[in-house]
Design a protein around this motif. Structure first.
Motif, PDB file in Angstrom:
ATOM      1  N   THR A  41      80.292  26.449 139.958  1.00  8.36           N
ATOM      2  CA  THR A  41      81.183  26.257 141.106  1.00  8.36           C
ATOM      3  C   THR A  41      80.457  25.462 142.186  1.00  8.36           C
ATOM      4  OG1 THR A  41      82.391  28.300 140.657  1.00  8.36           O
ATOM      5  CG2 THR A  41      82.500  27.438 142.906  1.00  8.36           C
ATOM      6  N   LEU A  42      79.250  25.886 142.513  1.00  7.28           N
ATOM      7  CA  LEU A  42      78.451  25.182 143.515  1.00  7.28           C
ATOM      8  C   LEU A  42      78.205  23.734 143.081  1.00  7.28           C
ATOM      9  CD1 LEU A  42      76.811  25.857 146.201  1.00  7.28           C
ATOM     10  CD2 LEU A  42      74.829  25.892 144.686  1.00  7.28           C
ATOM     11  N   ALA A  43      77.869  23.548 141.810  1.00  7.37           N
ATOM     12  CA  ALA A  43      77.603  22.203 141.305  1.00  7.37           C
ATOM     13  C   ALA A  43      78.859  21.334 141.347  1.00  7.37           C
ATOM     14  CB  ALA A  43      77.061  22.278 139.875  1.00  7.37           C
ATOM     15  N   GLY A  44      79.992  21.895 140.955  1.00  9.52           N
ATOM     16  CA  GLY A  44      81.234  21.131 140.958  1.00  9.52           C
ATOM     17  C   GLY A  44      81.648  20.683 142.346  1.00  9.52           C
ATOM     18  N   LEU A  45      81.318  21.484 143.332  1.00  8.92           N
ATOM     19  CA  LEU A  45      81.680  21.162 144.713  1.00  8.92           C
ATOM     20  C   LEU A  45      80.694  20.208 145.386  1.00  8.92           C
ATOM     21  CD1 LEU A  45      82.709  24.734 145.856  1.00  8.92           C
ATOM     22  CD2 LEU A  45      84.240  22.758 145.698  1.00  8.92           C
ATOM     23  N   ASN A  46      79.437  20.190 144.938  1.00 14.93           N
ATOM     24  CA  ASN A  46      78.401  19.524 145.713  1.00 14.93           C
ATOM     25  C   ASN A  46      77.581  18.468 144.990  1.00 14.93           C
ATOM     26  OD1 ASN A  46      78.496  21.118 148.295  1.00 14.93           O
ATOM     27  ND2 ASN A  46      78.264  22.750 146.807  1.00 14.93           N
ATOM     28  N   MET A  47      77.696  18.364 143.693  1.00 15.25           N
ATOM     29  CA  MET A  47      76.822  17.455 142.953  1.00 15.25           C
ATOM     30  C   MET A  47      77.624  16.380 142.241  1.00 15.25           C
ATOM     31  SD  MET A  47      74.142  20.017 141.157  1.00 15.25           S
ATOM     32  CE  MET A  47      72.874  20.787 142.133  1.00 15.25           C
ATOM     33  N   ASN A  48      76.919  15.346 141.844  1.00 18.50           N
ATOM     34  CA  ASN A  48      77.560  14.376 140.967  1.00 18.50           C
ATOM     35  C   ASN A  48      77.616  14.983 139.567  1.00 18.50           C
ATOM     36  OD1 ASN A  48      75.164  13.617 139.392  1.00 18.50           O
ATOM     37  ND2 ASN A  48      74.493  12.548 141.234  1.00 18.50           N
ATOM     38  N   ARG A  49      78.424  14.405 138.724  1.00 18.72           N
ATOM     39  CA  ARG A  49      78.676  14.955 137.381  1.00 18.72           C
ATOM     40  C   ARG A  49      77.384  15.105 136.574  1.00 18.72           C
ATOM     41  NH1 ARG A  49      83.780  14.822 134.821  1.00 18.72           N
ATOM     42  NH2 ARG A  49      84.418  13.322 136.388  1.00 18.72           N
ATOM     43  N   THR A  50      76.530  14.105 136.603  1.00 23.60           N
ATOM     44  CA  THR A  50      75.287  14.146 135.829  1.00 23.60           C
ATOM     45  C   THR A  50      74.414  15.316 136.255  1.00 23.60           C
ATOM     46  OG1 THR A  50      75.344  11.752 135.521  1.00 23.60           O
ATOM     47  CG2 THR A  50      73.216  12.835 135.206  1.00 23.60           C
ATOM     48  N   ASP A  51      74.209  15.459 137.559  1.00 20.04           N
ATOM     49  CA  ASP A  51      73.369  16.553 138.042  1.00 20.04           C
ATOM     50  C   ASP A  51      73.991  17.917 137.775  1.00 20.04           C
ATOM     51  OD1 ASP A  51      71.452  14.785 138.827  1.00 20.04           O
ATOM     52  OD2 ASP A  51      71.807  14.995 140.979  1.00 20.04           O
ATOM     53  N   ALA A  52      75.306  18.000 137.842  1.00 23.41           N
ATOM     54  CA  ALA A  52      75.977  19.275 137.555  1.00 23.41           C
ATOM     55  C   ALA A  52      75.714  19.694 136.111  1.00 23.41           C
ATOM     56  CB  ALA A  52      77.473  19.151 137.829  1.00 23.41           C
ATOM     57  N   PHE A  53      75.846  18.766 135.173  1.00 25.69           N
ATOM     58  CA  PHE A  53      75.591  19.101 133.773  1.00 25.69           C
ATOM     59  C   PHE A  53      74.106  19.348 133.514  1.00 25.69           C
ATOM     60  CE2 PHE A  53      79.880  17.450 132.993  1.00 25.69           C
ATOM     61  CZ  PHE A  53      80.354  18.428 132.123  1.00 25.69           C
ATOM     62  N   LEU A  54      73.236  18.569 134.165  1.00 22.64           N
ATOM     63  CA  LEU A  54      71.790  18.804 134.027  1.00 22.64           C
ATOM     64  C   LEU A  54      71.422  20.202 134.515  1.00 22.64           C
ATOM     65  CD1 LEU A  54      70.048  15.502 135.209  1.00 22.64           C
ATOM     66  CD2 LEU A  54      69.787  16.617 133.002  1.00 22.64           C
ATOM     67  N   LEU A  55      71.938  20.574 135.668  1.00 23.68           N
ATOM     68  CA  LEU A  55      71.632  21.886 136.221  1.00 23.68           C
ATOM     69  C   LEU A  55      72.152  22.994 135.316  1.00 23.68           C
ATOM     70  CD1 LEU A  55      70.515  23.659 138.489  1.00 23.68           C
ATOM     71  CD2 LEU A  55      72.744  23.446 139.609  1.00 23.68           C
ATOM     72  N   ALA A  56      73.378  22.867 134.862  1.00 23.55           N
ATOM     73  CA  ALA A  56      73.949  23.896 133.983  1.00 23.55           C
ATOM     74  C   ALA A  56      73.140  24.025 132.700  1.00 23.55           C
ATOM     75  CB  ALA A  56      75.406  23.571 133.677  1.00 23.55           C
ATOM     76  N   GLY A  57      72.755  22.909 132.120  1.00 23.49           N
ATOM     77  CA  GLY A  57      71.934  22.951 130.906  1.00 23.49           C
ATOM     78  C   GLY A  57      70.581  23.589 131.156  1.00 23.49           C
ATOM     79  N   ALA A  58      69.951  23.240 132.271  1.00 23.13           N
ATOM     80  CA  ALA A  58      68.640  23.812 132.588  1.00 23.13           C
ATOM     81  C   ALA A  58      68.741  25.315 132.832  1.00 23.13           C
ATOM     82  CB  ALA A  58      68.050  23.114 133.813  1.00 23.13           C
ATOM     83  N   VAL A  59      69.767  25.739 133.527  1.00 23.26           N
ATOM     84  CA  VAL A  59      69.945  27.172 133.791  1.00 23.26           C
ATOM     85  C   VAL A  59      70.239  27.919 132.491  1.00 23.26           C
ATOM     86  CG1 VAL A  59      71.428  28.887 134.922  1.00 23.26           C
ATOM     87  CG2 VAL A  59      70.565  26.923 136.202  1.00 23.26           C
ATOM     88  N   PHE A  60      71.065  27.331 131.640  1.00 23.20           N
ATOM     89  CA  PHE A  60      71.348  27.948 130.348  1.00 23.20           C
ATOM     90  C   PHE A  60      70.061  28.113 129.543  1.00 23.20           C
ATOM     91  CE2 PHE A  60      71.902  27.083 125.820  1.00 23.20           C
ATOM     92  CZ  PHE A  60      72.512  28.266 125.446  1.00 23.20           C
ATOM     93  N   LEU A  61      69.256  27.054 129.453  1.00 25.92           N
ATOM     94  CA  LEU A  61      68.008  27.129 128.685  1.00 25.92           C
ATOM     95  C   LEU A  61      67.038  28.137 129.299  1.00 25.92           C
ATOM     96  CD1 LEU A  61      67.473  23.366 127.785  1.00 25.92           C
ATOM     97  CD2 LEU A  61      68.204  25.224 126.259  1.00 25.92           C
ATOM     98  N   ALA A  62      66.948  28.161 130.619  1.00 24.26           N
ATOM     99  CA  ALA A  62      66.076  29.143 131.283  1.00 24.26           C
ATOM    100  C   ALA A  62      66.562  30.562 131.016  1.00 24.26           C
ATOM    101  CB  ALA A  62      66.023  28.865 132.782  1.00 24.26           C
ATOM    102  N   ASN A  63      67.876  30.752 131.027  1.00 26.41           N
ATOM    103  CA  ASN A  63      68.448  32.069 130.738  1.00 26.41           C
ATOM    104  C   ASN A  63      68.117  32.493 129.311  1.00 26.41           C
ATOM    105  OD1 ASN A  63      71.143  33.431 129.456  1.00 26.41           O
ATOM    106  ND2 ASN A  63      70.632  34.268 131.476  1.00 26.41           N
ATOM    107  N   GLN A  64      68.248  31.583 128.369  1.00 22.23           N
ATOM    108  CA  GLN A  64      67.936  31.913 126.981  1.00 22.23           C
ATOM    109  C   GLN A  64      66.446  32.188 126.803  1.00 22.23           C
ATOM    110  OE1 GLN A  64      70.489  32.340 124.517  1.00 22.23           O
ATOM    111  NE2 GLN A  64      71.440  32.389 126.534  1.00 22.23           N
ATOM    112  N   ALA A  65      65.603  31.400 127.452  1.00 21.88           N
ATOM    113  CA  ALA A  65      64.161  31.625 127.372  1.00 21.88           C
ATOM    114  C   ALA A  65      63.792  32.991 127.957  1.00 21.88           C
ATOM    115  CB  ALA A  65      63.406  30.507 128.100  1.00 21.88           C
ATOM    116  N   THR A  66      64.431  33.358 129.055  1.00 26.87           N
ATOM    117  CA  THR A  66      64.184  34.668 129.659  1.00 26.87           C
ATOM    118  C   THR A  66      64.622  35.782 128.717  1.00 26.87           C
ATOM    119  OG1 THR A  66      64.481  33.747 131.873  1.00 26.87           O
ATOM    120  CG2 THR A  66      64.667  36.135 131.656  1.00 26.87           C
ATOM    121  N   GLY A  67      65.811  35.637 128.141  1.00 25.29           N
ATOM    122  CA  GLY A  67      66.333  36.660 127.243  1.00 25.29           C
ATOM    123  C   GLY A  67      65.497  36.826 125.984  1.00 25.29           C
ATOM    124  N   PHE A  68      65.193  35.729 125.314  1.00 22.89           N
ATOM    125  CA  PHE A  68      64.441  35.809 124.067  1.00 22.89           C
ATOM    126  C   PHE A  68      62.947  36.002 124.315  1.00 22.89           C
ATOM    127  CE2 PHE A  68      68.296  33.700 122.459  1.00 22.89           C
ATOM    128  CZ  PHE A  68      68.559  34.515 121.366  1.00 22.89           C
TER     129      PHE A  68
END
Length: 186
Positions: A41-68
């Motif tokens: 939501t924050l990314a969609g409101l405040n970032m360009n499309r590229t950065d929004a997808f980069l951020l989401a991907g990085a957060v997803f990978l960090a979340n998976q790394a934390t979990g596993f």
């Protein structure tokens, strides 16, 4: 600072790293339930499309790394399948948030935030519900769990909006494009 045309890549990457770190820290108290909806939501409101997808991907990978890596998630098929579904859901939610924020560009700031959050949340929950139906057909994903996820994301969104405001004052966060100015961007 014009975030979209600024040559200061260090600020841009520092902001993305700060949001990624904040998302991981927000997920730890909830056993790695990352606030993906709040973040996109924050990314969609405040970032360009590229950065929004980069951020989401990085957060997803960090979340998976934390979990596993730290929380001991097992390497079973179902656990990995949930991870893949979460990644897909996260990217679909980015798209929904971005398009909704663009659509709502002429609306009041509060309405833009609410519409963008709702769209991202609906897409995320739909993806998780379909996944649950395929992987856990005996009700592992019920209304109580969905309500809890919405509450975590709503609270996290408030914290992230505060972080966005502080980052703007410090000159490292982008100025709100859709949330405040109503201008569309690609």
């Amino acid at each position: 600072m014009n975030y979209l045309h600024d040559n200061d890549d260090a600020r841009r990457w520092a902001w993305l790293a700060l949001l990624n770190t904040a998302s991981v820290l927000l997920s730890l108290p909830f056993s790695c339930v990352a606030p993906f909806v709040a973040l996109v939501t924050l990314a969609g409101l405040n970032m360009n499309r590229t950065d929004a997808f980069l951020l989401a991907g990085a957060v997803f990978l960090a979340n998976q790394a934390t979990g596993f890596g730290f929380l001991g998630y097992s390497l079973k098929f179902s656990t990995i399948a949930w991870g893949v579904a979460m990644g897909i859901g996260c990217m679909l939610a980015v798209w929904a948030a971005f398009e909704t924020a663009r659509y709502a560009a002429g609306k009041s700031p509060l309405l833009r935030v609410l519409l963008t959050f709702t769209a991202a949340c609906l897409v995320w929950q739909a993806t998780m519900s379909v996944t649950a139906a395929m992987l856990s057909p005996h009700g592992a994903f019920n209304g109580r769990i969905i309500a809890n996820m919405v509450a975590i994301n709503a609270g996290s969104l408030l914290l992230l909006l505060g972080l966005q405001y502080a980052g703007q004052r410090l000159g490292i966060a982008p100025r709100a494009r859709h949330a405040l100015t109503g201008t569309a961007r690609a």
